[in-house]
Design a protein around this motif. Structure first.
Motif, PDB file in Angstrom:
ATOM      1  N   ILE A 129       0.862  -1.187   0.000  1.00  0.00           N
ATOM      2  CA  ILE A 129       0.000   0.000   0.000  1.00  0.00           C
ATOM      3  C   ILE A 129       0.897   1.234   0.000  1.00  0.00           C
ATOM      4  O   ILE A 129       1.890   1.282   0.728  1.00  0.00           O
ATOM      5  CB  ILE A 129      -0.957  -0.026   1.222  1.00  0.00           C
ATOM      6  N   ASP A 130       0.592   2.187  -0.857  1.00  0.00           N
ATOM      7  CA  ASP A 130       1.370   3.425  -0.879  1.00  0.00           C
ATOM      8  C   ASP A 130       1.046   4.239   0.369  1.00  0.00           C
ATOM      9  O   ASP A 130      -0.099   4.254   0.823  1.00  0.00           O
ATOM     10  CB  ASP A 130       1.053   4.243  -2.128  1.00  0.00           C
ATOM     11  N   PRO A 131       2.037   4.952   0.900  1.00  0.00           N
ATOM     12  CA  PRO A 131       1.798   5.693   2.148  1.00  0.00           C
ATOM     13  C   PRO A 131       0.945   6.948   1.986  1.00  0.00           C
ATOM     14  O   PRO A 131       0.431   7.462   2.965  1.00  0.00           O
ATOM     15  CB  PRO A 131       3.201   6.054   2.626  1.00  0.00           C
ATOM     16  N   THR A 132       0.761   7.435   0.743  1.00  0.00           N
ATOM     17  CA  THR A 132       0.011   8.680   0.560  1.00  0.00           C
ATOM     18  C   THR A 132      -0.891   8.583  -0.676  1.00  0.00           C
ATOM     19  O   THR A 132      -0.480   8.050  -1.704  1.00  0.00           O
ATOM     20  CB  THR A 132       0.967   9.879   0.384  1.00  0.00           C
ATOM     21  N   ALA A 133      -2.088   9.097  -0.547  1.00  0.00           N
ATOM     22  CA  ALA A 133      -3.003   9.238  -1.674  1.00  0.00           C
ATOM     23  C   ALA A 133      -3.706  10.581  -1.522  1.00  0.00           C
ATOM     24  O   ALA A 133      -4.086  10.953  -0.404  1.00  0.00           O
ATOM     25  CB  ALA A 133      -4.026   8.103  -1.690  1.00  0.00           C
ATOM     26  N   THR A 134      -3.844  11.323  -2.608  1.00  0.00           N
ATOM     27  CA  THR A 134      -4.503  12.626  -2.547  1.00  0.00           C
ATOM     28  C   THR A 134      -5.506  12.764  -3.687  1.00  0.00           C
ATOM     29  O   THR A 134      -5.364  12.154  -4.745  1.00  0.00           O
ATOM     30  CB  THR A 134      -3.497  13.798  -2.647  1.00  0.00           C
ATOM     31  N   MET A 135      -6.514  13.602  -3.446  1.00  0.00           N
ATOM     32  CA  MET A 135      -7.499  13.938  -4.462  1.00  0.00           C
ATOM     33  C   MET A 135      -7.796  15.429  -4.334  1.00  0.00           C
ATOM     34  O   MET A 135      -7.975  15.942  -3.225  1.00  0.00           O
ATOM     35  CB  MET A 135      -8.794  13.137  -4.251  1.00  0.00           C
ATOM     36  N   VAL A 136      -7.778  16.121  -5.472  1.00  0.00           N
ATOM     37  CA  VAL A 136      -8.066  17.555  -5.511  1.00  0.00           C
ATOM     38  C   VAL A 136      -9.107  17.790  -6.594  1.00  0.00           C
ATOM     39  O   VAL A 136      -8.971  17.281  -7.709  1.00  0.00           O
ATOM     40  CB  VAL A 136      -6.791  18.375  -5.824  1.00  0.00           C
ATOM     41  N   LEU A 137     -10.143  18.550  -6.256  1.00  0.00           N
ATOM     42  CA  LEU A 137     -11.169  18.910  -7.225  1.00  0.00           C
ATOM     43  C   LEU A 137     -11.487  20.389  -7.055  1.00  0.00           C
ATOM     44  O   LEU A 137     -11.681  20.867  -5.928  1.00  0.00           O
ATOM     45  CB  LEU A 137     -12.447  18.091  -6.997  1.00  0.00           C
ATOM     46  N   ARG A 138     -11.512  21.098  -8.175  1.00  0.00           N
ATOM     47  CA  ARG A 138     -11.926  22.497  -8.188  1.00  0.00           C
ATOM     48  C   ARG A 138     -12.978  22.630  -9.283  1.00  0.00           C
ATOM     49  O   ARG A 138     -12.731  22.246 -10.435  1.00  0.00           O
ATOM     50  CB  ARG A 138     -10.762  23.440  -8.511  1.00  0.00           C
ATOM     51  N   ALA A 139     -14.135  23.152  -8.945  1.00  0.00           N
ATOM     52  CA  ALA A 139     -15.212  23.301  -9.916  1.00  0.00           C
ATOM     53  C   ALA A 139     -15.936  24.613  -9.670  1.00  0.00           C
ATOM     54  O   ALA A 139     -15.908  25.165  -8.572  1.00  0.00           O
ATOM     55  CB  ALA A 139     -16.186  22.134  -9.800  1.00  0.00           C
ATOM     56  N   SER A 140     -16.607  25.092 -10.728  1.00  0.00           N
ATOM     57  CA  SER A 140     -17.370  26.337 -10.595  1.00  0.00           C
ATOM     58  C   SER A 140     -18.597  26.280 -11.492  1.00  0.00           C
ATOM     59  O   SER A 140     -18.654  25.505 -12.454  1.00  0.00           O
ATOM     60  CB  SER A 140     -16.505  27.546 -10.972  1.00  0.00           C
ATOM     61  N   PHE A 141     -19.560  27.088 -11.135  1.00  0.00           N
ATOM     62  CA  PHE A 141     -20.764  27.243 -11.948  1.00  0.00           C
ATOM     63  C   PHE A 141     -21.077  28.730 -12.035  1.00  0.00           C
ATOM     64  O   PHE A 141     -21.179  29.407 -11.010  1.00  0.00           O
ATOM     65  CB  PHE A 141     -21.960  26.497 -11.347  1.00  0.00           C
ATOM     66  N   ASP A 142     -21.199  29.226 -13.251  1.00  0.00           N
ATOM     67  CA  ASP A 142     -21.559  30.617 -13.495  1.00  0.00           C
ATOM     68  C   ASP A 142     -22.787  30.631 -14.392  1.00  0.00           C
ATOM     69  O   ASP A 142     -22.689  30.362 -15.595  1.00  0.00           O
ATOM     70  CB  ASP A 142     -20.400  31.372 -14.166  1.00  0.00           C
ATOM     71  N   PRO A 143     -23.961  30.932 -13.832  1.00  0.00           N
ATOM     72  CA  PRO A 143     -25.162  30.979 -14.673  1.00  0.00           C
ATOM     73  C   PRO A 143     -25.168  32.239 -15.530  1.00  0.00           C
ATOM     74  O   PRO A 143     -24.524  33.229 -15.193  1.00  0.00           O
ATOM     75  CB  PRO A 143     -26.298  31.002 -13.645  1.00  0.00           C
ATOM     76  N   ARG A 144     -25.876  32.173 -16.639  1.00  0.00           N
ATOM     77  CA  ARG A 144     -25.998  33.371 -17.488  1.00  0.00           C
ATOM     78  C   ARG A 144     -26.734  34.475 -16.738  1.00  0.00           C
ATOM     79  O   ARG A 144     -26.419  35.644 -16.844  1.00  0.00           O
ATOM     80  CB  ARG A 144     -26.725  33.019 -18.776  1.00  0.00           C
ATOM     81  N   THR A 145     -27.736  34.069 -15.992  1.00  0.00           N
ATOM     82  CA  THR A 145     -28.458  34.980 -15.103  1.00  0.00           C
ATOM     83  C   THR A 145     -28.686  34.204 -13.817  1.00  0.00           C
ATOM     84  O   THR A 145     -28.681  32.968 -13.830  1.00  0.00           O
ATOM     85  CB  THR A 145     -29.818  35.416 -15.688  1.00  0.00           C
ATOM     86  N   PRO A 146     -28.883  34.877 -12.684  1.00  0.00           N
ATOM     87  CA  PRO A 146     -29.141  34.119 -11.450  1.00  0.00           C
ATOM     88  C   PRO A 146     -30.305  33.153 -11.641  1.00  0.00           C
ATOM     89  O   PRO A 146     -31.321  33.489 -12.251  1.00  0.00           O
ATOM     90  CB  PRO A 146     -29.472  35.210 -10.433  1.00  0.00           C
TER      91      PRO A 146
END
Length: 186
Positions: free
Chosen positions: A144-161
């Protein structure tokens, strides 16, 4: 207002458990302060013995008005050895195997929103397993590897609210800016 609930010396046995489970401490606490315009803070904490802590912290500004902001952070920290020692029966781990290391999760959400609509939103997730090690029933190390990482960056920009009632008709741009998983043998 707020409160804290603390339970000590919890024991659980059952036919589905290979061994009895005991918790010395379970603590749940919360505090919420909110003004009429939806501005305020909220915090929630959960602790289980000394091996698991989870927290939610949120700040809002004017969310009961036409458009305000909300920022929230969720964190979870776990000692895997303590967790598997205490919860091994629930996790269906072999009683003779061991797992050691730490797990952490941090999720952040930032959004513009109001009583009638959602504006833009950003989400960040960082998860990490660290100092991992595992042994089989004979005490032999497992690969088993000693380190595992997960990174997620997401965004949502509507045309209008977006009106809360019209979420199914959403138009705008949703982006996954980063999605990264680094793990070897886990």
């Amino acid at each position: 207002g707020g409160a804290t609930i603390e339970l000590r010396g919890l024991d659980h046995e059952g036919a589905a458990l290979a061994q009895p489970v005991r918790f010395d401490l379970l603590r749940l606490s919360w505090k919420v302060e909110m003004a009429g315009d939806g501005s305020g803070t909220a915090s929630f904490r959960f602790e289980l013995d000394d091996f698991l802590t989870a927290a939610i912290d949120a700040t809002t500004v004017g969310i009961a008005t036409d458009m305000g902001t909300a920022d929230a952070t969720v964190t979870v920290d776990a000692d895997l050895k303590g967790m598997t020692d205490a919860l091994g029966a629930f996790l269906q781990m072999r009683q003779d195997s061991t797992l050691d290391g730490t797990a952490s999760l941090k999720t952040t959400l930032n959004a513009s929103l109001g009583r009638k609509a959602l504006g833009a939103a950003r989400l960040s997730i960082d998860a990490k397993l660290d100092r991992l090690s595992a042994r089989d029933g004979k005490g032999r190390p497992l690969p088993i590897d000693p380190t595992a990482t997960m990174v997620l960056r997401a965004s949502f920009d509507p045309r209008t609210p977006l009106a809360w009632s019209g979420m199914s008709k959403a138009t705008g741009t949703a982006k996954v800016e980063t999605c990264e998983l680094r793990a070897g043998t886990v």
